[in-house]
Structure formats: structure tokens, C-alpha cells
Design an enzyme around this catalytic site. Structure first.
Site, mmCIF file in Angstrom:
data_model
loop_
_atom_site.group_PDB
_atom_site.id
_atom_site.type_symbol
_atom_site.label_atom_id
_atom_site.label_comp_id
_atom_site.label_asym_id
_atom_site.label_seq_id
_atom_site.Cartn_x
_atom_site.Cartn_y
_atom_site.Cartn_z
ATOM 1 N N LYS A 223 0.837 -1.203 0.000
ATOM 2 C CA LYS A 223 0.000 0.000 0.000
ATOM 3 C C LYS A 223 0.873 1.254 0.000
ATOM 4 C CE LYS A 223 -3.954 -2.170 0.369
ATOM 5 N NZ LYS A 223 -5.050 -2.027 -0.579
ATOM 6 N N ASP A 251 -0.598 -0.190 -4.474
ATOM 7 C CA ASP A 251 -2.024 0.166 -4.450
ATOM 8 C C ASP A 251 -2.167 1.485 -3.701
ATOM 9 O OD1 ASP A 251 -4.742 0.299 -4.281
ATOM 10 O OD2 ASP A 251 -5.020 -1.651 -3.298
ATOM 11 N N GLU A 277 -2.275 0.116 -8.688
ATOM 12 C CA GLU A 277 -3.725 -0.093 -8.493
ATOM 13 C C GLU A 277 -4.384 1.176 -7.964
ATOM 14 O OE1 GLU A 277 -4.642 -3.802 -6.595
ATOM 15 O OE2 GLU A 277 -6.298 -2.924 -5.455
ATOM 16 N N GLU A 304 -12.058 -2.986 -7.702
ATOM 17 C CA GLU A 304 -12.683 -3.453 -6.467
ATOM 18 C C GLU A 304 -13.879 -2.608 -6.051
ATOM 19 O OE1 GLU A 304 -8.979 -2.966 -4.191
ATOM 20 O OE2 GLU A 304 -10.150 -1.921 -2.681
ATOM 21 N N ASP A 327 -14.736 -7.873 -8.496
ATOM 22 C CA ASP A 327 -14.953 -8.104 -7.063
ATOM 23 C C ASP A 327 -16.207 -8.952 -6.888
ATOM 24 O OD1 ASP A 327 -14.242 -6.675 -4.133
ATOM 25 O OD2 ASP A 327 -16.306 -7.374 -4.381
ATOM 26 N N HIS A 354 -9.997 -9.045 -7.190
ATOM 27 C CA HIS A 354 -9.749 -8.465 -5.870
ATOM 28 C C HIS A 354 -10.148 -9.483 -4.797
ATOM 29 C CE1 HIS A 354 -11.512 -5.957 -2.434
ATOM 30 N NE2 HIS A 354 -10.204 -5.789 -2.357
HETATM 31 MG MG MG Z 1 -6.985 -2.382 -3.643
#
Ligand code: MG
Length: 436
Positions: A223, A251, A277, A304, A327, A354
Site C-alpha cells: 500500500k 495500491d 492499483e 474493487e 470483485d 480483488h
Molecule cells: Mg486495492
């Protein structure tokens, strides 16, 4: 008993919330205190041994809204036989997604759509349990016409027709038996997100990455998005830990503007990122396109929170994404997920679902196999995995050396343990009753 003899006699919903915010699980640039939650649906039949279970995933507050919404949808399913659910599925799905009053709250997005997802995940589970097959097997063994009858091409038939879909499915079916044996033997490759939540310290991340490498993981997602200098340092640490050959993704969870995305992604290019992402607002299809145009060497992933098949159609046809992250609980179940997989195959865009949350890994392990066996010819095969909340799941997804093992139990797999359901029901379960 036969399918037309078994009838739905009750639907019970649960608001289940796990206090994952205590450990910073799931933290990213915009979701800083997630309590991983499920809107959990039990579909009872007059056969006491046949129970359909479905869920949708939320991150805490508002889970009650999804639960309430399902009350409005119950009449479309109650008293139906398994035969009717199986054979009139698209009609029932349209009654829910196109409800003449509820659609004002959407249409086909947000709370109502999440609620439809939970209910239909449960209906698919019920039908597969009736046939005593894992969901992926039930779907790949369906006659092509029967499968096409269950899924919806509404509003996307300008991008893919059912005859194009039919030819994709028929072509893949020619090779089904060896393909099934292959997936049972080898599983399906996945990457881990669980080593790099944004709230984790460098020490915690280092320890988790060491463990992951020992367990055979080769693909890692980290992240980013709090501060670009901090992101740079974290990625340097991770790249050093995993080495140049393993695959690294980031992401940003929607946090940057389009211009910031272009600037920041450029600053991170030395880390050889497989994809970036959700750099910016997930609804900004044209903005994603601008980022891609400015950074042709970078691949973008999103999906997602892509709220339905129509939005995916635009992302895919506009080539605003490189990896399509469907998703299992955001879209209204397989009824619109399979059409998007088919469209992605037509446009030769890889699906990388996801997962994580509550039950999402259990769901996507089936979707990956359906896509691989029945739809996709793309060489890139990958799926997300994060082992959050596995302690609360009956028979959670099993991972071996960075691969999902193929599930063989009947149904769609995302079942919460009875004790966890009782303890973490909100607000009356033991955990929430005694926590202030
Ligand atoms: Mg994500």
C-alpha cells in the site's frame, strides 16, 4: 428430493463485524480503521440439510444498511423452489437489480447492489449444494445455453453479444477435461497483499516478507499514498527484501489526483512495478486513460469498487485499465461477473480478481477457475490473496507456495463459523456487547 420439491422457507440476515482495526489490518491511504464485516445471508429450505449461504463485504459502519436492504429483496426468493431459482435466475436477478423503487438508490450501485450480491452469492451456493458440487465445477459443467440464460448482458450487449460469448465458451469447452485435471493438480497463482498494509511498521513488514518468502510467495503488493517520500522508502525496503526477480505491485487506494498520479508514479518507476492499483478516483475512467497516456510504460489495475458491468464495459473498451479486478461482492454475483470476464477475454485484458476482506478469497478461488477453464486464453494468471479473518471461516481458502488450492467442497465456500457468527454479530454478539 428433486429440485422442484425443495422450497425456500426462510431468509435470515446477520450483521457481522470483526474488530480488525485493532491490528491495522486492511489499512490503506483512505481506509484507516477498517473493521472487516460481512452482510451474511442464510437461505433456509424445507430440506433441513440444504442451506444456502451468501455474503457481501463491508468495512464496518453501514453494514446494517446492507442487511436492511436485503429485507426488501427477500420476497423475490421466498417460497421459490430450487428448480425455480436455478431456471428463472435471470428474471429474479432483474427483479432485484431493477426494482422499480429501490433502483432510485442506485441504479445497480452502492448499498442495494451490495445487498443483491450477498443474496445471489447465497442463491448460487444453495444451487451448488443441491447438486453437491463446488461452484466452479457446477458452472463449468453447465450446458452453455443454461449458463447464458443465467447471466445478464443488459446494457453491455453493444460491447459483447451472447453469440460472441457462446463462441468463447464453446471453444474453451473443447479442452475441459485436461484443464480441470491441471487446475486440481496445480491450483491457481496468487499474490499477497497481507505483508504491506499502510499501518504496518517497517519492522512488521520486514518480518512478514521474510515469512512470505519462506512460504514460497513471489508476488507482493504494497500500500502507498500517505506521503510520496515515505512511499519511496517503503518500496526501497520491500524491493531490497524481495530482490529484483520477484514481482512488486502498489495500491494507492484512490488517494491521488490524476496529475499527482502521473507525477508520483513516475517517481516510483525505478521499482519496476508490475502494476499500479487505483491511483485516483475509481470512477474516473477518462482520468485513468490520461494517466496511461502520460505513462505508457506503467500498467494500471482497478475494479474493487467498480460498481457494475456497465462501468467495467467503459473501463475495458476505453482501455483505461490493464488488469481488470472484478470483485465477488461489489458486483451482483456471477450473473454480471461472468459477462465481464467474457468481455475482458474478447478484448484480451487479463482478469486479476480483488480479494481479502471477509470471504472474498473463498469466493475468488472459484471465479479464477471459472475464468481459466471456461473463458480466458490470456497468459497472465494471477489473483489476490490476504489471509484476513481466516480464523472465522469454515474451510478457508488454502494456499500452497503462492497458489490457491482448488476447492472441492460443495457450494461457494464462504461460510462463517457458527461461534464467530454469534460472538461478532453487531451489536448484540458477545464481543461487541462487552466492548465499549
Ligand atoms: Mg486495492
Amino acid at each position: 428430493m428433486l429440485a422442484h420439491q425443495i422450497r425456500v422457507v426462510g431468509i435470515k440476515t446477520h450483521d457481522v463485524r470483526f474488530p480488525t482495526s485493532l491490528d491495522n489490518v486492511g489499512t490503506d491511504a483512505v481506509h484507516t480503521d477498517c473493521d472487516y464485516s460481512a452482510t451474511y445471508v442464510e437461505i433456509f429450505t424445507d430440506n433441513p440439510r440444504l442451506l444456502g449461504i451468501g455474503l457481501t463485504f463491508t468495512i464496518g459502519k453501514g453494514n446494517d444498511l446492507c442487511v436492511s436492504c436485503i429485507d426488501y429483496l427477500k420476497p423475490f426468493v421466498l417460497n421459490k423452489t430450487v428448480y425455480e431459482l436455478e431456471n428463472n435466475m435471470q428474471d429474479i436477478w432483474l427483479q432485484c437489480t431493477n426494482h422499480s423503487q429501490l433502483r432510485w438508490l442506485g441504479p445497480e450501485k452502492g448499498v442495494v447492489h451490495l445487498a443483491v450480491a450477498a443474496l445471489f452469492n447465497g442463491i448460487w451456493d444453495l444451487i451448488c449444494k443441491f447438486y453437491e458440487k463446488p461452484l466452479w465445477k457446477y458452472v463449468v459443467e453447465l450446458n452453455t445455453d443454461d449458463l447464458l440464460d443465467k447471466i445478464s448482458f443488459s446494457y453491455i450487449d453493444d460491447a459483447i453479444s451472447s453469440s460472441e460469448a457462446r463462441s468463447i465458451l464453446e471453444q474453451k469447452k473443447r479442452n475441459l477435461v485436461p484443464a480441470i485435471n491441471n487446475v486440481i493438480q496445480n491450483g491457481f497463482p496468487c499474490y499477497t497483499t497481507a505483508v504491506g498494509w499502510l499501518g504496518y511498521s517497517d519492522e512488521k513488514m520486514t518480518k512478514l516478507i521474510h515469512n512470505a518468502l519462506e512460504n514460497g510467495w513471489t508476488h507482493f503488493k504494497i500500500k502507498v499514498g500517505q506521503d510520496i517520500n515515505q512511499d519511496f522508502k517503503r518500496l526501497k525496503l520491500v524491493r531490497n527484501l524481495i530482490g529484483p526477480k520477484n514481482v512488486l505491485m502498489i495500491d494507492a487506494n484512490q488517494v491521488w489526483s490524476v496529475n499527482e498520479s502521473i507525477c508520483f508514479i513516475n517517481k516510483l518507476k525505478e521499482f519496476n512495478l508490475f502494476f499500479v492499483e487505483e491511483p485516483t478516483n475509481p470512477d474516473d475512467i477518462l482520468g485513468f486513460g490520461k494517466i496511461k497516456a502520460a505513462l505508457p510504460h506503467v500498467k494500471l489495475a482497478t475494479g474493487e469498487v467498480c460498481h457494475n458491468r456497465v462501468m467495467f464495459k467503459q473501463f475495458l473498451e476505453n482501455r483505461s485499465l490493464d488488469f481488470c479486478q472484478i470483485d465477488s461482492c461489489r458486483m451482483a454475483s456471477l450473473n454480471e461477473i461472468i459477462p465481464i470476464m467474457l468481455l475482458a477475454e474478447k478484448l484480451n485484458i487479463p482478469i486479476i480478481p480483488h480479494a481479502g476482506g471477509v470471504g472474498l478469497c473463498e469466493y475468488v478461488q472459484h471465479l479464477n477457475i471459472i475464468n481459466k477453464l471456461l473463458i480466458s486464453n490470456n497468459k497472465i494468471e494471477l489473483s489476490e490473496y490476504a489471509e484476513s479473518c481466516v480464523e472465522h471461516i469454515e474451510n478457508p481458502a488454502v494456499i500452497n507456495r503462492g497458489h490457491y488450492c482448488t476447492p472441492l467442497n460443495s457450494g461457494y465456500s464462504a461460510i462463517i463459523k457458527k461461534k464467530s457468527l454469534e460472538d461478532y454479530s453487531f451489536p448484540s454478539g458477545n464481543y461487541w456487547k462487552f466492548s465499549s
